[in-house]
Design an enzyme around this catalytic site. Sequence first.
Site, PDB file in Angstrom:
ATOM      1  N   THR A 149       0.856  -1.182   0.000  1.00  0.00           N
ATOM      2  CA  THR A 149       0.000   0.000   0.000  1.00  0.00           C
ATOM      3  C   THR A 149       0.893   1.234   0.000  1.00  0.00           C
ATOM      4  O   THR A 149       1.888   1.300   0.730  1.00  0.00           O
ATOM      5  CB  THR A 149      -1.012   0.001   1.165  1.00  0.00           C
ATOM      6  OG1 THR A 149      -1.862   1.138   1.012  1.00  0.00           O
ATOM      7  CG2 THR A 149      -0.361   0.037   2.537  1.00  0.00           C
ATOM      8  N   GLU A 150       0.557   2.193  -0.871  1.00  0.00           N
ATOM      9  CA  GLU A 150       1.495   3.281  -1.157  1.00  0.00           C
ATOM     10  C   GLU A 150       1.709   4.230   0.016  1.00  0.00           C
ATOM     11  O   GLU A 150       2.646   5.024  -0.009  1.00  0.00           O
ATOM     12  CB  GLU A 150       1.060   4.050  -2.408  1.00  0.00           C
ATOM     13  CG  GLU A 150      -0.303   4.703  -2.333  1.00  0.00           C
ATOM     14  CD  GLU A 150      -1.382   3.849  -2.981  1.00  0.00           C
ATOM     15  OE1 GLU A 150      -1.295   2.606  -2.882  1.00  0.00           O
ATOM     16  OE2 GLU A 150      -2.309   4.430  -3.569  1.00  0.00           O
ATOM     17  N   ASN A 151       0.860   4.171   1.029  1.00  0.00           N
ATOM     18  CA  ASN A 151       1.125   5.000   2.199  1.00  0.00           C
ATOM     19  C   ASN A 151       2.194   4.413   3.113  1.00  0.00           C
ATOM     20  O   ASN A 151       2.455   4.965   4.181  1.00  0.00           O
ATOM     21  CB  ASN A 151      -0.174   5.285   2.970  1.00  0.00           C
ATOM     22  CG  ASN A 151      -0.941   4.044   3.329  1.00  0.00           C
ATOM     23  OD1 ASN A 151      -1.041   3.107   2.529  1.00  0.00           O
ATOM     24  ND2 ASN A 151      -1.468   3.995   4.533  1.00  0.00           N
TER      25      ASN A 151
END
Lengths: 228, 228, 213, 213
Positions: D51-53
Amino acid sequence: MSKIQHDISQALDCIKSGDTVLVGGFGLIGAPLTLIEGLTERDVTDLTIVSNNLGESGKGLGILLNQNKIKKGIGSYFTSNRDVGDKYQNGEIELELLPQGTLAESLRAGGAGLGGYYTTTGVGTDLAIGKEEREIDGIPYILEKAIRADVALIRAHKADTLGNLVYYKTARNFNPLMATAAKIVIVEVDEIVEAGELDPEEVVTPFIYIDTIVKAQQVLTKEGVVAV
Amino acid sequence: MSKIQHDISQALDCIKSGDTVLVGGFGLIGAPLTLIEGLTERDVTDLTIVSNNLGESGKGLGILLNQNKIKKGIGSYFTSNRDVGDKYQNGEIELELLPQGTLAESLRAGGAGLGGYYTTTGVGTDLAIGKEEREIDGIPYILEKAIRADVALIRAHKADTLGNLVYYKTARNFNPLMATAAKIVIVEVDEIVEAGELDPEEVVTPFIYIDTIVKAQQVLTKEGVVAV
Amino acid sequence: MTVQLSKSEMQHGIAKRVALELAGPCIVNLGIGIPTLVAEYMTEDNIYLHTENGLLGVTDVADEAIDPNLVNAGKLPVGEAVGASFFNSSDSFAMIRGGHVDVAILGALQVDETGVIANWAVPGKNIMGVGGAMDLLVGAKKVFVTMSHTSKDGSSKLLKECTYPITSTRQVDMIFTELAVFKVNAGQLELVDLMPGATIEEVREKTEAAFTE
Amino acid sequence: MTVQLSKSEMQHGIAKRVALELAGPCIVNLGIGIPTLVAEYMTEDNIYLHTENGLLGVTDVADEAIDPNLVNAGKLPVGEAVGASFFNSSDSFAMIRGGHVDVAILGALQVDETGVIANWAVPGKNIMGVGGAMDLLVGAKKVFVTMSHTSKDGSSKLLKECTYPITSTRQVDMIFTELAVFKVNAGQLELVDLMPGATIEEVREKTEAAFTE
């Protein structure tokens, strides 16, 4: 000369009207909620805020927005706060929309003393309008500029008394990048420990980047933001 | 399909003549000594080696150099091996000298999918010759290109069975950057632990970057390089 | 110089003089050679040493505690201070290039009369190494240079113009030799101190670069 | 479609179909909406979610274990897998942009007949958010798109040309709707599967874009 400051308002005294301020967090996760609240209580205006979002409606940076203290927002996802759209429609705020990876990379570049970099992200889209495009080794890239600011407000999990920081899970996000890209960096943390208590291998942000440490008074819980 | 490979030569089977190979380490510190030794025993030639140094005279990459397997070296400090100068004088090797920060940054850019970046380092010097210069916000920068490679040989302290890595003190140096910038990445480590044994907050190189893990058979000690 | 000093005494003398200019809190990067010796003479508490191979918080190390994987940029064994941190080379040079290191102390082969230095290459010899010198020159907030005042042949190393390739167009802030200390003000050398045993006449005689006194 | 499915049933049906295309070992990034549901249907062991966060190794989380500071890119609570790691946003997008993520599964507003998608802006409305969509499109080795086949007004979302601003010039690899599955081969859509209950006639009728069968 301790970096620890107990008076939030005094910690924020360095922020002047017209300043560019980096604000950490992905939505409210990892956002420096105490410092943001402190900023809403100070008499500064015309701020340029660089943050992934401008908070949520009436929460976090959303309060500052509703106070009309934000002249310009630079971020990747303003959608999370519907008030931003209304302000924008009414011409009350300027917005610069960047892909999230570009926002992150531009902050890193700012902290690292680079002028800009060529990225594939955004090539051929409306977000490339006005940006220089060039091929390198046959691949088209656009030029994105570094972002630097006057002040950064960030959040970490622990600081030691020197200012070394470690973060907590996905509350890390933009915070370590913003720590490098501003003239003055203020961090709020859950816990302050003695120098030497953090393992040198595990320090994420070395103390060289940190000017002021405050203890968090606003914390994100399952039940929302609560005062501690 | 385990990433762990016990046969060093087989681990290196992916390296072909003419390949560009990244080799970690600052001198012998953090250099993948086992993999380098393995490479000296393989029949590959015309390599482009990207590494801060080309080993020391007759040590590490210095052996590969003396075998005439290196066509080109890209690094920041070849001075540490006097044989490099002799080969260069005799036209037996090409060299590309980069400032150390530029070498590091170009590797990071390669791993991050960037085409290049503008740096102040080197502006107005002989190392800027042939490089594009431009002003951004009144400051002169030169354009440096990203570095990407076929294979990276790196060294870490511990790997878990998935390939998550942690490093040891100043033996970290270029290794985490090189882990990101090659099609195939082979790491040698002091110790292999089960997945789950490394703290997710402390992983420096996520396993996404690692293809093959080997156990170190050559270790740098106070008494020099010894077999283990 | 009336008293003849050994090379080591000269180097230590310079290092000791540089240390007087360092006031904490500050972050200092020490180059190879004389700069490394400065650490021995720092008296302030709040000075932390950065080494570009990936450590903030360098200290000296006792012989029995030497760790071959814990070294400075000169590959000499070091120790780690309380509050130290380790990081990779790009993060380390981000600190340098990004202007987060307060002082870099470097050696030099030549300095010109505007404070521009040459310290990485000699014409006619192979250009074999540059290391972190160019990064430190563009990035450090202040740059101090340490060097012998003259070459082995007696010629001045403080020149009107560098004859060796320059390391950066950036002018350094202070220059320390065994004879004198100069500040660079707006591109002009200013003599601010004579070293013990040196005379103004000797400095004038051995300095090709113009300077104010 | 003869059987009328609820919106949720349609979405879950699409997610289930996408999951069949995922074979480990692979790293997958899931967008907001239908893509998030794909995780429920993955059966292979060796699939890790990014997940890009800032997390590699996303799992679902039991209600009682929810941690407000451990979320995915949709800000929904998640858990961490064995072997997970956390990293900052630039490192996370370096993974994406640098080509280290195998598959990105995204939603779309429109797809054109070459496989180019529009999923971040609608003309006439404020351009308020783009998030990581553009980065994922340029960086992921494969891009799968999930969406309803038609808009609320019944018009096709598989068009000759996108009328909304495109997200990237890159053509996606597969498109999944409640009616059909398409592959993109050399810039041409190929129908590779009909979804349960869908007929080829219905797909032809509701697809403006040219495709091969």
